[in-house]
Design a protein around this motif. Structure first.
Motif, short mmCIF file in Angstrom:
data_model
loop_
_atom_site.label_atom_id
_atom_site.label_comp_id
_atom_site.label_asym_id
_atom_site.label_seq_id
_atom_site.Cartn_x
_atom_site.Cartn_y
_atom_site.Cartn_z
N GLU A 224 99.75 -34.78 -9.11
CA GLU A 224 100.31 -34.68 -8.00
C GLU A 224 100.77 -37.14 -8.18
O GLU A 224 99.87 -37.36 -9.02
CB GLU A 224 99.22 -35.02 -6.68
N SER A 225 101.75 -37.28 -7.73
CA SER A 225 102.33 -38.11 -7.56
C SER A 225 102.97 -38.03 -6.68
O SER A 225 103.31 -37.15 -5.45
CB SER A 225 103.48 -38.56 -9.11
N GLY A 226 103.69 -39.58 -5.90
CA GLY A 226 104.11 -40.60 -4.88
C GLY A 226 103.53 -40.16 -3.43
O GLY A 226 103.94 -41.09 -2.71
N GLY A 227 101.92 -40.46 -3.75
CA GLY A 227 101.55 -40.81 -2.27
C GLY A 227 101.64 -42.95 -1.84
O GLY A 227 102.14 -43.83 -3.13
N GLY A 228 100.90 -43.11 -0.70
CA GLY A 228 101.24 -44.35 -0.47
C GLY A 228 100.80 -44.52 0.60
O GLY A 228 99.92 -44.00 1.19
N LEU A 229 100.77 -46.09 0.78
CA LEU A 229 100.53 -46.33 2.46
C LEU A 229 102.01 -46.82 2.23
O LEU A 229 102.69 -47.59 2.14
CB LEU A 229 99.81 -47.52 1.75
N VAL A 230 101.79 -46.06 3.84
CA VAL A 230 103.53 -46.33 4.72
C VAL A 230 102.93 -46.72 6.12
O VAL A 230 101.91 -46.19 6.55
CB VAL A 230 103.88 -45.01 4.61
N GLN A 231 103.92 -47.14 6.71
CA GLN A 231 103.32 -47.33 8.04
C GLN A 231 104.61 -45.86 8.60
O GLN A 231 104.97 -44.66 8.35
CB GLN A 231 104.61 -48.19 8.83
N ALA A 232 103.87 -45.44 10.01
CA ALA A 232 103.78 -44.46 10.69
C ALA A 232 105.75 -44.56 10.93
O ALA A 232 106.18 -45.69 11.44
CB ALA A 232 102.98 -44.69 11.91
#
Length: 118
Positions: free
Chosen positions: A6-14
């Motif tokens: 898997e890939s593509g995760g991260g920290l994002v704002q709502a």
């Protein structure tokens, strides 16, 4: 046996978006149904979406309907999860799990972390 990454995760704002990818190797991926499963801290594992070998989505959890879209490209041996309108409660490790048609064995990737800040 099929290997999944898997890939593509991260920290994002709502309110933001991410596209997760599940890349497969080792076997003919078009013979496998695939599910995206998430585990949030302190919560039970939750299946959020699933797709058949032929590309037909079969399931979305109520909590993600209208925001998550599962798709696949068998030529690229990849399944995707497009996530829009992210909410803090979507924070979790997201895993893909694959099962060959007619088999009861699931193969899992290592997961990708999605963190949504409010």
């Amino acid at each position: 046996q099929v290997q999944l990454v898997e890939s593509g995760g991260g920290l994002v704002q709502a309110g933001g978006s991410l596209r997760l990818s599940c890349a497969a190797s080792g076997r003919t991926f078009s013979n496998y149904g695939v599910a995206w499963v998430r585990r949030a801290p302190g919560k039970e594992r939750e299946i959020v979406a699933a797709i058949l070998w032929n590309g037909s989505p079969t399931y979305y959890a109520d909590s993600v309907k209208g925001r998550f879209t599962i798709s696949r490209d068998n030529a690229k041996n990849t399944v995707y999860l497009q996530i829009n309108g992210l909410k803090p409660e979507d924070t979790a490790v997201y895993y893909c799990a694959a099962r060959m048609v007619g088999s009861s064995t699931y193969y899992w990737g290592q997961g990708t972390q999605v963190t949504v800040s409010s």
